[in-house]
Scaffold this motif. Structure first.
Motif, PDB file in Angstrom:
ATOM      1  N   TYR A 100      71.777 -57.608  29.730  1.00 24.18           N
ATOM      2  CA  TYR A 100      70.762 -56.573  29.946  1.00 24.18           C
ATOM      3  C   TYR A 100      71.059 -55.892  31.271  1.00 24.18           C
ATOM      4  O   TYR A 100      71.348 -56.558  32.262  1.00 24.18           O
ATOM      5  CB  TYR A 100      69.356 -57.179  29.994  1.00 24.18           C
ATOM      6  CG  TYR A 100      69.008 -58.053  28.814  1.00 24.18           C
ATOM      7  CD1 TYR A 100      68.422 -57.518  27.673  1.00 24.18           C
ATOM      8  CD2 TYR A 100      69.259 -59.427  28.855  1.00 24.18           C
ATOM      9  CE1 TYR A 100      68.094 -58.334  26.593  1.00 24.18           C
ATOM     10  CE2 TYR A 100      68.937 -60.241  27.783  1.00 24.18           C
ATOM     11  CZ  TYR A 100      68.351 -59.694  26.657  1.00 24.18           C
ATOM     12  OH  TYR A 100      68.035 -60.498  25.596  1.00 24.18           O
ATOM     13  N   THR A 101      70.948 -54.561  31.309  1.00 21.17           N
ATOM     14  CA  THR A 101      71.248 -53.823  32.529  1.00 21.17           C
ATOM     15  C   THR A 101      70.173 -52.780  32.796  1.00 21.17           C
ATOM     16  O   THR A 101      69.843 -51.983  31.910  1.00 21.17           O
ATOM     17  CB  THR A 101      72.614 -53.118  32.425  1.00 21.17           C
ATOM     18  OG1 THR A 101      73.636 -54.103  32.226  1.00 21.17           O
ATOM     19  CG2 THR A 101      72.917 -52.344  33.698  1.00 21.17           C
ATOM     20  N   ALA A 102      69.618 -52.809  34.009  1.00 23.67           N
ATOM     21  CA  ALA A 102      68.746 -51.739  34.486  1.00 23.67           C
ATOM     22  C   ALA A 102      69.592 -50.844  35.382  1.00 23.67           C
ATOM     23  O   ALA A 102      70.087 -51.287  36.415  1.00 23.67           O
ATOM     24  CB  ALA A 102      67.561 -52.311  35.261  1.00 23.67           C
ATOM     25  N   ALA A 103      69.798 -49.606  34.975  1.00 23.02           N
ATOM     26  CA  ALA A 103      70.640 -48.690  35.734  1.00 23.02           C
ATOM     27  C   ALA A 103      69.926 -48.252  37.012  1.00 23.02           C
ATOM     28  O   ALA A 103      68.741 -48.523  37.213  1.00 23.02           O
ATOM     29  CB  ALA A 103      70.985 -47.474  34.871  1.00 23.02           C
ATOM     30  N   SER A 104      70.651 -47.574  37.885  1.00 20.98           N
ATOM     31  CA  SER A 104      70.038 -47.024  39.103  1.00 20.98           C
ATOM     32  C   SER A 104      68.901 -46.091  38.705  1.00 20.98           C
ATOM     33  O   SER A 104      69.023 -45.297  37.779  1.00 20.98           O
ATOM     34  CB  SER A 104      71.084 -46.267  39.917  1.00 20.98           C
ATOM     35  OG  SER A 104      72.083 -47.148  40.380  1.00 20.98           O
ATOM     36  N   GLY A 105      67.783 -46.210  39.419  1.00 20.81           N
ATOM     37  CA  GLY A 105      66.631 -45.371  39.112  1.00 20.81           C
ATOM     38  C   GLY A 105      65.800 -45.860  37.945  1.00 20.81           C
ATOM     39  O   GLY A 105      64.857 -45.183  37.523  1.00 20.81           O
ATOM     40  N   GLN A 106      66.108 -47.047  37.397  1.00 22.47           N
ATOM     41  CA  GLN A 106      65.376 -47.578  36.253  1.00 22.47           C
ATOM     42  C   GLN A 106      64.924 -49.003  36.527  1.00 22.47           C
ATOM     43  O   GLN A 106      65.444 -49.688  37.404  1.00 22.47           O
ATOM     44  CB  GLN A 106      66.259 -47.568  34.989  1.00 22.47           C
ATOM     45  CG  GLN A 106      66.711 -46.195  34.545  1.00 22.47           C
ATOM     46  CD  GLN A 106      67.592 -46.267  33.303  1.00 22.47           C
ATOM     47  OE1 GLN A 106      68.015 -47.339  32.887  1.00 22.47           O
ATOM     48  NE2 GLN A 106      67.862 -45.120  32.718  1.00 22.47           N
ATOM     49  N   GLN A 107      63.937 -49.438  35.758  1.00 24.91           N
ATOM     50  CA  GLN A 107      63.533 -50.833  35.713  1.00 24.91           C
ATOM     51  C   GLN A 107      63.452 -51.241  34.246  1.00 24.91           C
ATOM     52  O   GLN A 107      63.263 -50.402  33.372  1.00 24.91           O
ATOM     53  CB  GLN A 107      62.184 -51.057  36.413  1.00 24.91           C
ATOM     54  CG  GLN A 107      62.242 -50.806  37.914  1.00 24.91           C
ATOM     55  CD  GLN A 107      60.902 -50.984  38.597  1.00 24.91           C
ATOM     56  OE1 GLN A 107      59.919 -51.327  37.970  1.00 24.91           O
ATOM     57  NE2 GLN A 107      60.869 -50.738  39.904  1.00 24.91           N
ATOM     58  N   LEU A 108      63.616 -52.543  33.983  1.00 19.29           N
ATOM     59  CA  LEU A 108      63.694 -52.996  32.592  1.00 19.29           C
ATOM     60  C   LEU A 108      62.969 -54.320  32.440  1.00 19.29           C
ATOM     61  O   LEU A 108      63.181 -55.249  33.225  1.00 19.29           O
ATOM     62  CB  LEU A 108      65.166 -53.149  32.177  1.00 19.29           C
ATOM     63  CG  LEU A 108      65.434 -53.666  30.760  1.00 19.29           C
ATOM     64  CD1 LEU A 108      64.956 -52.648  29.729  1.00 19.29           C
ATOM     65  CD2 LEU A 108      66.924 -53.951  30.564  1.00 19.29           C
ATOM     66  N   ALA A 109      62.091 -54.412  31.431  1.00 17.58           N
ATOM     67  CA  ALA A 109      61.390 -55.661  31.111  1.00 17.58           C
ATOM     68  C   ALA A 109      61.998 -56.257  29.855  1.00 17.58           C
ATOM     69  O   ALA A 109      62.207 -55.548  28.857  1.00 17.58           O
ATOM     70  CB  ALA A 109      59.906 -55.401  30.898  1.00 17.58           C
ATOM     71  N   ILE A 110      62.305 -57.558  29.889  1.00 17.30           N
ATOM     72  CA  ILE A 110      62.900 -58.225  28.735  1.00 17.30           C
ATOM     73  C   ILE A 110      62.164 -59.534  28.469  1.00 17.30           C
ATOM     74  O   ILE A 110      61.519 -60.087  29.350  1.00 17.30           O
ATOM     75  CB  ILE A 110      64.408 -58.498  28.947  1.00 17.30           C
ATOM     76  CG1 ILE A 110      64.617 -59.412  30.162  1.00 17.30           C
ATOM     77  CG2 ILE A 110      65.184 -57.217  29.112  1.00 17.30           C
ATOM     78  CD1 ILE A 110      66.067 -59.797  30.395  1.00 17.30           C
ATOM     79  N   ASP A 243      71.304 -48.204  50.776  1.00 15.56           N
ATOM     80  CA  ASP A 243      71.767 -48.758  49.493  1.00 15.56           C
ATOM     81  C   ASP A 243      70.603 -48.856  48.503  1.00 15.56           C
ATOM     82  O   ASP A 243      70.744 -48.531  47.316  1.00 15.56           O
ATOM     83  CB  ASP A 243      72.372 -50.149  49.703  1.00 15.56           C
ATOM     84  CG  ASP A 243      73.726 -50.102  50.390  1.00 15.56           C
ATOM     85  OD1 ASP A 243      74.315 -49.003  50.465  1.00 15.56           O
ATOM     86  OD2 ASP A 243      74.191 -51.160  50.857  1.00 15.56           O
ATOM     87  N   GLU A 244      69.441 -49.307  48.996  1.00 13.42           N
ATOM     88  CA  GLU A 244      68.285 -49.454  48.106  1.00 13.42           C
ATOM     89  C   GLU A 244      67.749 -48.092  47.654  1.00 13.42           C
ATOM     90  O   GLU A 244      67.325 -47.937  46.500  1.00 13.42           O
ATOM     91  CB  GLU A 244      67.179 -50.259  48.799  1.00 13.42           C
ATOM     92  CG  GLU A 244      66.052 -50.676  47.887  1.00 13.42           C
ATOM     93  CD  GLU A 244      66.498 -51.621  46.778  1.00 13.42           C
ATOM     94  OE1 GLU A 244      65.816 -51.648  45.721  1.00 13.42           O
ATOM     95  OE2 GLU A 244      67.531 -52.326  46.937  1.00 13.42           O
ATOM     96  N   LEU A 245      67.778 -47.112  48.531  1.00 13.48           N
ATOM     97  CA  LEU A 245      67.399 -45.750  48.137  1.00 13.48           C
ATOM     98  C   LEU A 245      68.298 -45.243  47.014  1.00 13.48           C
ATOM     99  O   LEU A 245      67.829 -44.619  46.052  1.00 13.48           O
ATOM    100  CB  LEU A 245      67.476 -44.815  49.341  1.00 13.48           C
ATOM    101  CG  LEU A 245      66.257 -44.773  50.274  1.00 13.48           C
ATOM    102  CD1 LEU A 245      66.608 -44.058  51.577  1.00 13.48           C
ATOM    103  CD2 LEU A 245      65.082 -44.077  49.595  1.00 13.48           C
ATOM    104  N   GLU A 246      69.598 -45.508  47.132  1.00 15.37           N
ATOM    105  CA  GLU A 246      70.530 -45.083  46.086  1.00 15.37           C
ATOM    106  C   GLU A 246      70.208 -45.752  44.757  1.00 15.37           C
ATOM    107  O   GLU A 246      70.272 -45.113  43.698  1.00 15.37           O
ATOM    108  CB  GLU A 246      71.967 -45.396  46.510  1.00 15.37           C
ATOM    109  CG  GLU A 246      72.491 -44.503  47.632  1.00 15.37           C
ATOM    110  CD  GLU A 246      73.949 -44.762  47.955  1.00 15.37           C
ATOM    111  OE1 GLU A 246      74.608 -43.862  48.499  1.00 15.37           O
ATOM    112  OE2 GLU A 246      74.443 -45.885  47.671  1.00 15.37           O
TER     113      GLU A 246
END
Length: 300
Positions: A100-110, A243-246
């Motif tokens: 499972y991957t949450a891309a930059s700018g996204q969040q993901l619930a699994i 880095d976190e902003l990115e």
């Protein structure tokens, strides 16, 4: 060779997805006993190391050598091919992983097979073994995630800087490059580093890895702040903040003209990029020019 129906039954059987009727039909197949023996053996099997280049060279050398003609009985040969194909298929399924991957700018619930819930922060990857996972509840994490683990056998989170073991709890793990942080929000967890440093955390306790040592942190919030759209830093190098902003906004900073070793204390929200940039860059005395998703930084 396995037909399409047998392949489907085999895959569903390995993942415990067969209905009672399908399971009964599968058990009546003549190959069922062989499959069961293979699976039992694979539970103790570790994949050997494999040198692709060396194996290819060996195969080519053998092909170049003259070979004497052999008389092969067709029926046993077909059985051998079928058995070999079955073993290859089972081994492939056995070592298959889910990612499972949450891309930059996204969040993901699994939701994991045992009902555990995991929320992935931006730019985070989590993976686990597809089959037999309930017998060994282990996941691999690169990034940051919040875990709500159901009770049961030991649940392990593995990173390249340390591992976390729990029996049923809520906790947050952050592993970014050389940063490693764990916070316990409910229950109890054991944190182990690759340097064999260990600490047991209870609700309200956390640790951060610094200079190969686990240092104590206090957890005062009911959940990680990133889950409510905030990123907070306390005397963190500016590089970590950028880095976190990115990650949160899927942007790229051009940083050559600034000092990233300066320390930043404060935070930014993860919902408005303009407000976030002002919250970090203006107090640090940094000018910026926005060009699409790229942001040029310079000292005032």
């Amino acid at each position: 060779m396995l037909n399409e129906n047998e392949n489907t039954y085999l895959a569903k059987w390995l993942s415990n997805d067969l209905s009672p009727e399908e399971l009964e039909e599968f058990r009546n197949m003549p190959e069922y006993d062989d499959y069961k023996k293979i699976i039992t053996g694979l539970e103790y099997f570790k994949a050997p190391s494999f040198d692709l280049k060396e194996s290819l060279e060996t195969t080519v050398d053998k092909l170049d050598q003259p070979r004497k003609p052999k008389v092969i009985k067709l029926k046993p040969f077909i059985y051998a091919i079928s058995a070999a194909a079955s073993i290859v298929l089972i081994i492939g399924l056995f070592f298959n992983t889910v990612t499972y991957t949450a891309a930059s700018g996204q969040q993901l619930a699994i939701v994991l097979p045992d009902g555990s819930n995991i929320e992935l922060n931006a730019a985070t990857t989590l993976s686990h073994k597809r089959f037999f996972w309930m017998q060994n509840r282990e996941v691999q994490l690169d990034g940051e995630a919040f875990f709500r683990v159901t009770s049961g056998s030991t649940f392990t989170v593995t990173t390249n800087l340390g591992t976390i073991e729990v029996l049923g709890t809520q906790f947050n793990v952050k592993k970014r490059e050389k940063e490693f942080r764990v916070g316990c929000y409910e229950g109890k967890v054991r944190v182990s580093t690759i340097q064999n440093k260990q600490k047991i955390l209870q609700k309200g306790q956390g640790v951060v890895l610094q200079d190969k040592q686990l240092l104590d942190e206090r957890i005062i919030d009911s959940q990680p702040l990133w889950k409510i759209g905030e990123s907070i830093f306390n005397s963190a190098p500016l590089k970590e903040v950028l880095d976190e902003l990115e990650r949160q906004y899927s942007i790229t900073f051009i940083r050559e003209n600034i000092d990233q070793t300066k320390f930043f204390t404060g935070g930014f929200n993860n919902k408005d990029v303009n407000i976030a940039l002002e919250s970090v860059l203006i107090p640090m005395g940094i000018d910026y020019t926005i060009n699409g998703s790229k942001i040029l930084l310079s000292t005032q």
